[in-house]
Design a protein around this motif. Structure first.
Motif, PDB file in Angstrom:
ATOM      1  N   ALA A 161       0.754  -1.322   0.088  1.00  0.00           N
ATOM      2  CA  ALA A 161      -0.050   0.066   0.233  1.00  0.00           C
ATOM      3  C   ALA A 161       0.989   1.131  -0.055  1.00  0.00           C
ATOM      4  O   ALA A 161       0.475   2.406  -0.709  1.00  0.00           O
ATOM      5  CB  ALA A 161      -0.821   0.068   1.261  1.00  0.00           C
ATOM      6  N   LEU A 162       1.903   1.083   0.704  1.00  0.00           N
ATOM      7  CA  LEU A 162       2.845   2.278   0.814  1.00  0.00           C
ATOM      8  C   LEU A 162       3.600   2.582  -0.656  1.00  0.00           C
ATOM      9  O   LEU A 162       3.738   3.884  -1.185  1.00  0.00           O
ATOM     10  CB  LEU A 162       3.813   2.275   2.019  1.00  0.00           C
ATOM     11  N   LYS A 163       4.125   1.598  -0.946  1.00  0.00           N
ATOM     12  CA  LYS A 163       4.684   1.647  -2.433  1.00  0.00           C
ATOM     13  C   LYS A 163       3.852   1.999  -3.439  1.00  0.00           C
ATOM     14  O   LYS A 163       4.171   2.933  -4.379  1.00  0.00           O
ATOM     15  CB  LYS A 163       5.531   0.227  -2.725  1.00  0.00           C
ATOM     16  N   LEU A 164       2.618   1.653  -3.610  1.00  0.00           N
ATOM     17  CA  LEU A 164       1.685   1.868  -4.445  1.00  0.00           C
ATOM     18  C   LEU A 164       1.492   3.488  -4.547  1.00  0.00           C
ATOM     19  O   LEU A 164       1.173   4.130  -5.630  1.00  0.00           O
ATOM     20  CB  LEU A 164       0.184   0.968  -4.055  1.00  0.00           C
ATOM     21  N   ASN A 165       1.669   3.917  -3.276  1.00  0.00           N
ATOM     22  CA  ASN A 165       1.382   5.478  -3.353  1.00  0.00           C
ATOM     23  C   ASN A 165       2.682   6.381  -3.048  1.00  0.00           C
ATOM     24  O   ASN A 165       2.689   7.397  -2.777  1.00  0.00           O
ATOM     25  CB  ASN A 165       0.574   5.809  -1.956  1.00  0.00           C
ATOM     26  N   GLY A 166       3.649   5.507  -3.841  1.00  0.00           N
ATOM     27  CA  GLY A 166       4.919   6.290  -3.968  1.00  0.00           C
ATOM     28  C   GLY A 166       5.851   6.544  -2.598  1.00  0.00           C
ATOM     29  O   GLY A 166       6.718   7.674  -2.765  1.00  0.00           O
ATOM     30  N   ILE A 167       5.439   5.831  -1.832  1.00  0.00           N
ATOM     31  CA  ILE A 167       6.257   6.077  -0.408  1.00  0.00           C
ATOM     32  C   ILE A 167       7.460   5.005  -0.359  1.00  0.00           C
ATOM     33  O   ILE A 167       7.302   3.916  -0.472  1.00  0.00           O
ATOM     34  CB  ILE A 167       5.376   5.952   0.783  1.00  0.00           C
TER      35      ILE A 167
ATOM     36  N   ASP B  45      -9.219  -3.768   5.255  1.00  0.00           N
ATOM     37  CA  ASP B  45      -9.170  -2.367   5.662  1.00  0.00           C
ATOM     38  C   ASP B  45      -7.916  -1.424   5.430  1.00  0.00           C
ATOM     39  O   ASP B  45      -8.041  -0.425   5.528  1.00  0.00           O
ATOM     40  CB  ASP B  45      -9.824  -2.057   6.714  1.00  0.00           C
ATOM     41  N   LEU B  46      -6.792  -2.330   5.291  1.00  0.00           N
ATOM     42  CA  LEU B  46      -5.409  -1.727   5.281  1.00  0.00           C
ATOM     43  C   LEU B  46      -5.377  -0.536   4.150  1.00  0.00           C
ATOM     44  O   LEU B  46      -5.040   0.375   4.184  1.00  0.00           O
ATOM     45  CB  LEU B  46      -4.422  -2.743   5.165  1.00  0.00           C
TER      46      LEU B  46
ATOM     47  N   GLY C 262      -6.207  -8.945  -1.756  1.00  0.00           N
ATOM     48  CA  GLY C 262      -5.308  -7.974  -0.826  1.00  0.00           C
ATOM     49  C   GLY C 262      -5.080  -6.935  -1.949  1.00  0.00           C
ATOM     50  O   GLY C 262      -5.345  -5.581  -1.721  1.00  0.00           O
ATOM     51  N   LYS C 263      -4.567  -7.113  -3.234  1.00  0.00           N
ATOM     52  CA  LYS C 263      -4.159  -6.231  -4.281  1.00  0.00           C
ATOM     53  C   LYS C 263      -5.538  -5.400  -4.687  1.00  0.00           C
ATOM     54  O   LYS C 263      -5.355  -4.248  -4.863  1.00  0.00           O
ATOM     55  CB  LYS C 263      -3.544  -6.837  -5.465  1.00  0.00           C
ATOM     56  N   ALA C 264      -6.443  -6.022  -4.631  1.00  0.00           N
ATOM     57  CA  ALA C 264      -7.562  -5.083  -5.299  1.00  0.00           C
ATOM     58  C   ALA C 264      -8.022  -4.232  -4.016  1.00  0.00           C
ATOM     59  O   ALA C 264      -9.040  -3.365  -4.393  1.00  0.00           O
ATOM     60  CB  ALA C 264      -8.755  -6.334  -5.672  1.00  0.00           C
TER      61      ALA C 264
END
Ligand code: OXT
Ligand code: ADP
Ligand code: MG
Length: 577
Positions: A20-26, A145-146, A183-185
């Motif tokens: 989730a963090l990586k997906l958002n460029g963190i 919910d993560l 999870g990915k979805a």
């Protein structure tokens, strides 16, 4: 790298959080491992994130907060439960106070046990404690919910007025699993996390009218203006209007401090004399004497000085917080300044330049102060005082205008702010709104990690002590950080005496002639003991050139400082005198 290999059909909470963090460029995490996040920190690193591990969570939190300020993306700090969480909380509160976007993610104990207060390992109701200190606070109980939790945290941190966000992740969550595809979805790549907020045209016109009719206009640029990255438009607006400006501490360099319109060296003249003041990303808090009193030409300490205010800010409730704001312009600074600049451009030659009287009086005052400062800087006393040491630092920054400057202390802060000119935006990071000690090494680490530029941290000897153990972190990651300690043997100065006659030294005095440089040597860095400006110059220049972790122990006359630096009057004892 994707954390789910083709053979892996289940993801656990740690996997999904990293995704989730990586997906958002963190890509960078700041933190300190332990139960229940040790494995998370290792796996984040294995998954290609940069995990910077600190010696104390407060420093990790400060690093995350300033990473947020420098990048406009939330800086993320990860801590263990209760004590680690509390250690990080100081930084979270400071981030909120300073409008830095940051997310403090903390592992926590089991809800069932915490809520019944049955004495779990590191038991604490962390969410309740974080809430009043954060812009927003969330807890995620279920792995499904993560993605939402991270998305909400990101939006809360960077949208509108940025701030600190707390995200509570109970230990059990890390072990929960979900099918990899599901999870990915469930993850969200946040679209437009800090939407532009366009100011209303009538608000822009109202502000321009006020400015146009001003006799003695003044612009004050704050750290919100630096954060907004509207550098070119801000400069164009200042130059096209010809209005003198004053940079707040972390807005120094937005225009070069040597700019002819800078009124920094005439501060105590322009504040009471200005008739219209335009605040851009700066609050009328204690640093601006709340817009009242003698600083502003008011007849008594609480009296309004008669100025009219324009306030450009993203927060609609900031205006009127201390004095009346006649023209609030609510929106993001980029959009607001662009709109105001359009108005000035449209007026063309019809835009009135400030009067020669006003500009001349400022230039006169400035000239005198700069000449006075020049005389003081030219002296070369033994031992060094703040001025002779800062004369060196001023040259170093002039020669390396891209270097990042971290600054904390009292005298070490105040003298540096007025003596060391900054030439580029977002190069000076310091104690900010709270005047908090302890930001030094966390800020230095993050500045190096986020920018890869050389970092120079000018530190009072007391200030350094709050985060000094992180010199090991600086060495461990081999960061291009040069710490310069202005060592005057204590808090403010080293000459106070214990009035009781007992053997203890007075609370403001430290061990004399402490060899701080040996702390850096202990971890493989370079330590230098510098008694003269030449030794100081050589050591700092070499540190910038070599990019080796360096600590310069600059010996300053222990009588040179004053109580609380420039803010002696805020000190009840000193004020009574
Ligand atoms: O116009 P006038 O004539 O007035 O002159 C002004 C400018 O015009 C002029 N000037 C210039 N002249 C010539 N050329 C140039 N280029 C130029 N530029 C400016 O200079 C003067 C001053 O200008 P300035 O600075 O702009 O104006 P002024 O009036 O000072 O501005 C007002 C303020 C309020 C905006 C400004 O003073 C400011 O930003 N202040 C910030 C102060 C601050 O935050 N201080 C830190 C906190 S102090 C205290 O709390 C400390 N503690 C307690 C503690 C804290 N804080 N935190 C925690 C967690 N625990 C405890 C401690 C423990 S400090 C401290 C440690 C101190 O010891 P150290 O060893 O670390 O440090 P030393 O003191 O060095 O020993
Ligand atoms: P300083 O200490 O430099 O005076 P402050 O921290 O008091 O600065 O003020 C910063 C202000 O900038 C806050 O009121 C905040 O709402 C505002 N701000 C932050 N980012 C933006 C932005 N992108 N657009 C508009 N205002 C902003
Ligand atoms: Mg000191």
């Amino acid at each position: 790298m994707d954390t789910a290999s083709p053979t892996q059909t289940l993801l656990d909470g740690a996997d999904l959080l990293i995704d989730a963090l990586k997906l958002n460029g963190i890509s960078n995490l700041y933190g300190l491992p332990g139960i229940p996040i040790t494995d998370l920190t290792r796996r984040a690193q294995a998954a290609g994130m940069r995990m910077i591990s600190f010696r104390h969570e407060q420093n990790a939190g400060n690093a995350a907060a300033i990473a947020g300020f420098l990048t406009q993306k939330p800086g993320v700090c990860i801590t263990v439960s209760a004590p680690g969480f509390l250690n990080g909380l100081n930084a979270l509160a400071n981030a909120t106070t300073n409008c830095f976007p940051m997310i403090l993610i903390s592992g926590s104990s089991e809800r069932e046990i915490v809520d019944l207060q049955q004495g779990d390992y590191e038991e604490m109701d962390q969410l309740a404690i974080a809430k009043p200190l954060a812009k927003a606070a969330f807890r995620v109980l279920h792995i499904e919910d993560l993605g939402i939790g991270i998305a909400r945290a990101i939006r809360a941190a960077v949208s509108g007025r940025p701030g600190g966000v707390y995200l509570d992740l109970p230990a059990k969550l890390f072990a929960q699993t979900i099918e990899a595809d599901a999870g990915k979805a469930s993850l969200i790549k946040v679209v437009d996390p800090a939407p532009r907020q366009i100011p209303a045209p009538d608000a822009v016109n109202r502000a321009l009218d006020l400015l146009k009719n001003a006799k003695r206009p003044l612009i004050i640029l704050g750290k919100g203006a630096a954060y907004a990255r509207a550098d070119d438009d801000i400069r164009a607006f200042v130059e096209k209007t010809g209005i003198p400006y004053l940079p707040m501490s972390m807005a120094k360099g937005l225009l070069p401090d040597t700019h002819e319109q800078s009124a920094a060296a005439a501060r105590s003249y322009v504040l009471p004399e200005a008739d219209v003041v335009m605040l851009v990303g700066a609050r009328l808090n204690w640093l601006l004497s709340h817009g009242k009193g003698k600083t502003w030409g008011g007849k008594s300490s609480k009296a309004w000085g008669g100025q009219k205010y324009i306030q450009v800010d993203i927060s609609p409730t900031e205006a009127d917080s201390n004095v009346r704001v006649d023209a609030p312009v609510v929106g993001d600074i980029g959009s607001c300044i662009a709109a105001m600049l359009n108005g000035v451009n449209a007026a063309g030659a019809g835009w009135p330049k400030p009067s020669g009287d006003w500009l001349g009086a400022i230039a006169d005052r400035k000239g005198k102060n700069i000449a006075k400062m020049g005389e003081t800087l030219a002296k070369n006393p033994t031992p060094m005082n703040f001025h002779s040491a800062l004369n060196v630092m001023r040259d170093v920054i002039k020669g390396h205008p891209d270097a990042m400057l971290v600054n904390e202390g009292a005298n070490a802060l105040d003298f540096t702010r007025s003596i060391v000119d900054m030439y580029k935006p977002r190069k000076r990071i310091d104690v900010g709104t709270w005047g908090v000690m302890g930001i030094g090494m966390g800020f230095a680490v993050a500045a190096a990690v986020e920018t890869n530029l050389p970092v120079i941290a000018v530190e009072g000897d007391s200030a350094f002590g709050f985060s000094g153990m992180e010199v090991e972190t600086i060495c461990r990651y081999n960061l291009p950080v040069c710490v310069v300690i202005f060592n005057n043997n204590g808090v403010y100065k080293g000459t106070d005496v214990n009035a009781s006659g007992t053997a203890d030294v007075t609370p403001t005095v430290f061990v004399k002639d402490a060899r701080y440089e040996k702390m850096m040597e202990a971890f493989g860095g370079v330590g230098v003991y510098a008694k003269t400006p030449d030794e100081l110059r050589k050591a700092v220049e070499e540190a910038v050139r070599s990019r080796k972790p360096t600590l310069v122990n600059a010996i300053i006359d222990e009588t040179a400082g004053t109580e609380s630096g420039r803010i002696t009057s805020l000190n009840p004892k000193a004020a009574k005198k």
